[in-house]
Design a protein around this motif. Structure first.
Motif, PDB file in Angstrom:
ATOM      1  N   ASN A   1      12.258  -2.400  -3.835  1.00  0.00           N
ATOM      2  CA  ASN A   1      12.912  -3.958  -2.891  1.00  0.00           C
ATOM      3  C   ASN A   1      12.861  -4.004  -0.577  1.00  0.00           C
ATOM      4  O   ASN A   1      12.918  -5.304  -0.354  1.00  0.00           O
ATOM      5  CB  ASN A   1      14.518  -2.340  -2.801  1.00  0.00           C
ATOM      6  CG  ASN A   1      14.609  -1.834  -4.207  1.00  0.00           C
ATOM      7  OD1 ASN A   1      14.137  -2.709  -5.254  1.00  0.00           O
ATOM      8  ND2 ASN A   1      15.669  -1.352  -4.458  1.00  0.00           N
ATOM      9  N   TYR A   2      12.055  -3.441  -0.028  1.00  0.00           N
ATOM     10  CA  TYR A   2      11.685  -3.501   1.062  1.00  0.00           C
ATOM     11  C   TYR A   2      11.140  -4.473   1.158  1.00  0.00           C
ATOM     12  O   TYR A   2      11.274  -5.436   1.715  1.00  0.00           O
ATOM     13  CB  TYR A   2      12.010  -2.196   1.687  1.00  0.00           C
ATOM     14  CG  TYR A   2      11.200  -2.374   3.092  1.00  0.00           C
ATOM     15  CD1 TYR A   2      13.108  -2.301   4.025  1.00  0.00           C
ATOM     16  CD2 TYR A   2      10.571  -2.317   3.742  1.00  0.00           C
ATOM     17  CE1 TYR A   2      12.440  -3.108   5.669  1.00  0.00           C
ATOM     18  CE2 TYR A   2       9.806  -3.093   4.970  1.00  0.00           C
ATOM     19  CZ  TYR A   2      10.672  -3.071   6.131  1.00  0.00           C
ATOM     20  OH  TYR A   2      10.613  -2.923   7.358  1.00  0.00           O
ATOM     21  N   ALA A   3       9.534  -4.495   0.443  1.00  0.00           N
ATOM     22  CA  ALA A   3       8.937  -5.232   0.815  1.00  0.00           C
ATOM     23  C   ALA A   3       9.557  -7.002   0.016  1.00  0.00           C
ATOM     24  O   ALA A   3       9.216  -8.071   0.820  1.00  0.00           O
ATOM     25  CB  ALA A   3       7.752  -5.021  -0.508  1.00  0.00           C
TER      26      ALA A   3
ATOM     27  N   LYS B   1       0.705  -1.148  -0.103  1.00  0.00           N
ATOM     28  CA  LYS B   1       0.028  -0.018  -0.144  1.00  0.00           C
ATOM     29  C   LYS B   1       0.924   0.986   0.277  1.00  0.00           C
ATOM     30  O   LYS B   1       0.364   1.763  -0.922  1.00  0.00           O
ATOM     31  CB  LYS B   1      -1.012  -0.144   1.432  1.00  0.00           C
ATOM     32  CG  LYS B   1      -1.405   1.422   0.983  1.00  0.00           C
ATOM     33  CD  LYS B   1      -3.090   1.695   2.621  1.00  0.00           C
ATOM     34  CE  LYS B   1      -3.385   2.821   2.947  1.00  0.00           C
ATOM     35  NZ  LYS B   1      -4.235   2.935   3.598  1.00  0.00           N
ATOM     36  N   LEU B   2       1.700   1.344   0.924  1.00  0.00           N
ATOM     37  CA  LEU B   2       2.766   2.374   0.714  1.00  0.00           C
ATOM     38  C   LEU B   2       3.179   2.552  -1.004  1.00  0.00           C
ATOM     39  O   LEU B   2       4.139   3.336  -0.813  1.00  0.00           O
ATOM     40  CB  LEU B   2       3.814   1.926   1.478  1.00  0.00           C
ATOM     41  CG  LEU B   2       5.238   3.337   2.784  1.00  0.00           C
ATOM     42  CD1 LEU B   2       3.527   4.587   3.008  1.00  0.00           C
ATOM     43  CD2 LEU B   2       6.084   2.978   3.360  1.00  0.00           C
ATOM     44  N   TYR B   3       3.809   1.211  -0.873  1.00  0.00           N
ATOM     45  CA  TYR B   3       4.551   1.012  -2.654  1.00  0.00           C
ATOM     46  C   TYR B   3       3.883   1.929  -3.819  1.00  0.00           C
ATOM     47  O   TYR B   3       4.551   2.931  -4.382  1.00  0.00           O
ATOM     48  CB  TYR B   3       5.118  -0.145  -3.043  1.00  0.00           C
ATOM     49  CG  TYR B   3       5.918  -0.073  -4.378  1.00  0.00           C
ATOM     50  CD1 TYR B   3       6.427   0.865  -4.620  1.00  0.00           C
ATOM     51  CD2 TYR B   3       4.584  -0.957  -4.830  1.00  0.00           C
ATOM     52  CE1 TYR B   3       7.048   0.794  -5.907  1.00  0.00           C
ATOM     53  CE2 TYR B   3       5.856  -1.259  -6.484  1.00  0.00           C
ATOM     54  CZ  TYR B   3       6.509  -0.196  -6.922  1.00  0.00           C
ATOM     55  OH  TYR B   3       7.083  -0.542  -8.636  1.00  0.00           O
TER      56      TYR B   3
ATOM     57  N   ILE C   1      16.766  -9.636  -2.325  1.00  0.00           N
ATOM     58  CA  ILE C   1      16.904 -10.225  -0.685  1.00  0.00           C
ATOM     59  C   ILE C   1      18.537 -10.595  -0.036  1.00  0.00           C
ATOM     60  O   ILE C   1      19.808 -10.285  -1.100  1.00  0.00           O
ATOM     61  CB  ILE C   1      16.638 -11.696  -0.889  1.00  0.00           C
ATOM     62  CG1 ILE C   1      15.491 -12.726  -1.120  1.00  0.00           C
ATOM     63  CG2 ILE C   1      17.228 -12.198   1.425  1.00  0.00           C
ATOM     64  CD1 ILE C   1      14.976 -13.727  -1.385  1.00  0.00           C
ATOM     65  N   LYS C   2      18.261  -9.384   0.470  1.00  0.00           N
ATOM     66  CA  LYS C   2      20.520  -9.012   1.238  1.00  0.00           C
ATOM     67  C   LYS C   2      21.064 -10.503   1.460  1.00  0.00           C
ATOM     68  O   LYS C   2      22.359 -10.153   1.855  1.00  0.00           O
ATOM     69  CB  LYS C   2      20.381  -8.059   2.397  1.00  0.00           C
ATOM     70  CG  LYS C   2      19.402  -6.780   1.741  1.00  0.00           C
ATOM     71  CD  LYS C   2      19.497  -5.381   2.082  1.00  0.00           C
ATOM     72  CE  LYS C   2      19.181  -4.607   2.321  1.00  0.00           C
ATOM     73  NZ  LYS C   2      19.258  -3.961   0.280  1.00  0.00           N
TER      74      LYS C   2
END
Length: 351
Positions: A249-251, A237-239, A296-297
């Motif tokens: 990327n965070y998601a 939703k924020l994206y 993924i980091k």
């Protein structure tokens, strides 16, 4: 004025330290709202004792309905211009509120303080840079880059009450894990500015954490799956609000990593078979095709998902075992370090 909300559930061992640290603040314009969430120990009596001694302290007693419900009850009664949260088993330095106030200018809706994690092997500080950023897109960009580490923590942040009220931001009472992250993500949809301080003012107690806290309870696969789903929806939703690649990327990193850590790994640890985890992860890939696991980091986790996507089951299981062994080795290394440190301290004391 700053309103401080503290949910309390069977925290008699910790709550006095928490309240005293709030009462010792150098900034005096605050109110403390304590929500006793159906405690069966002496916590309510301890809280009432402090409420009698200081008129800024208010205690609300309710049936046990969970931390989200307790925090919402606090939000219903707060009167301050700003709202912050403290966990009952943590404590704050006497300049905690003052550091928040120094950041609280008109163009800012979210203030972030640095913090200290009190671990078994000693204290570890997490410092954010000193910054003030205006503009909603720019603020979210900073949040998911410079301030991303431990971004899901609620207690080192201060929120503008009018922003909460006008946009009806509340804690999801159907969640008993990750509810703070969903709240923060929802709030970020409405901010116009963000700030942070490099001064560590909050003590996150991992050394003597309350065994009754929700964070230490085991949860079913259904609960974990629902928590991940709600967090995923909040992130997306924020994206959609900001169309910011950082959020995407965070998601991707958040969802794939959490599914791996909380749903896939436990199958191996609990000896429930070798094939099932891979089959499970295939099912989750079908549910989150919109995301990109290349973001993924963690290299081992990324290798696992890549192997699953390519149908390489043996490679996926190898990555899974490498991850479990590395975590086991790290955990034991920390335990050994703690023992050595204690022996060394005792030797010095005896000398």
């Amino acid at each position: 004025m700053i309103s401080i909300i503290v949910p309390v559930y069977n925290a008699e061992k910790y709550i006095e330290r928490c309240i005293k640290s709030i009462m010792s603040q150098t900034y005096s314009e605050w109110e403390l709202i304590i929500i006793n969430d159906g405690s069966s120990d002496k916590s309510p009596l301890i809280c009432e004792k402090f409420a009698i001694a200081d008129k800024r302290i208010h205690v609300i007693h309710s049936a046990n309905e969970g931390v989200s419900s307790a925090r919402n009850k606090g939000l219903d009664v707060v009167k301050g211009d700003w709202v912050t949260f403290v966990d009952a088993d943590d404590w704050i330095e006497d300049n905690h509120l003052q550091c928040f106030v120094s950041q609280a200018i008109n163009s800012v809706d979210l203030c972030v303080n640095s913090f200290i994690a009190d671990m078994r092997y000693g204290a570890r500080s997490f410092h954010y840079p000193e910054l003030i950023v205006s503009g909603n897109y720019e603020s979210v960009e900073i949040f998911f880059t410079v301030l991303k580490i431990h971004s899901q923590f609620l207690w080192n942040k201060m929120f503008r009450r009018s922003c909460i009220v006008e946009n009806n931001v509340r804690f999801n009472t159907t969640l008993n894990l990750g509810e703070d992250n969903v709240f923060i993500l929802e709030y970020l949809n409405h901010i116009k500015g963000i700030s942070s301080s490099p001064i560590c003012t909050y003590h996150y107690d991992q050394k003597d954490e309350n065994p009754m806290s929700l964070g230490r309870r085991k949860r079913s696969e259904e609960d974990l799956s629902f928590q991940l789903k709600m967090n995923y929806e909040a992130i997306m939703k924020l994206y959609k609000t900001y169309n910011n690649q950082r959020i995407f990327n965070y998601a991707s990193d958040y969802y794939y990593t959490r599914v791996f850590q909380r749903l896939i790994v436990p199958y191996i640890v609990c000896n429930k078979g070798l094939v099932k985890p891979v089959l499970q992860s295939v099912r989750y890939i079908e549910n989150i095709k919109a995301l990109d696991f290349s973001k993924i980091k963690d290299k081992t986790i990324r290798k696992y998902w890549n192997s699953v996507e390519c149908g390489k089951e043996k490679s996926a299981l190898l990555a899974l075992y490498i991850y479990i062994l590395s975590r086991w080795f790290k955990s034991n290394l920390i335990s050994i370090a703690v023992v050595v440190r204690r022996v060394f301290r005792n030797a010095l004391h005896n000398v």
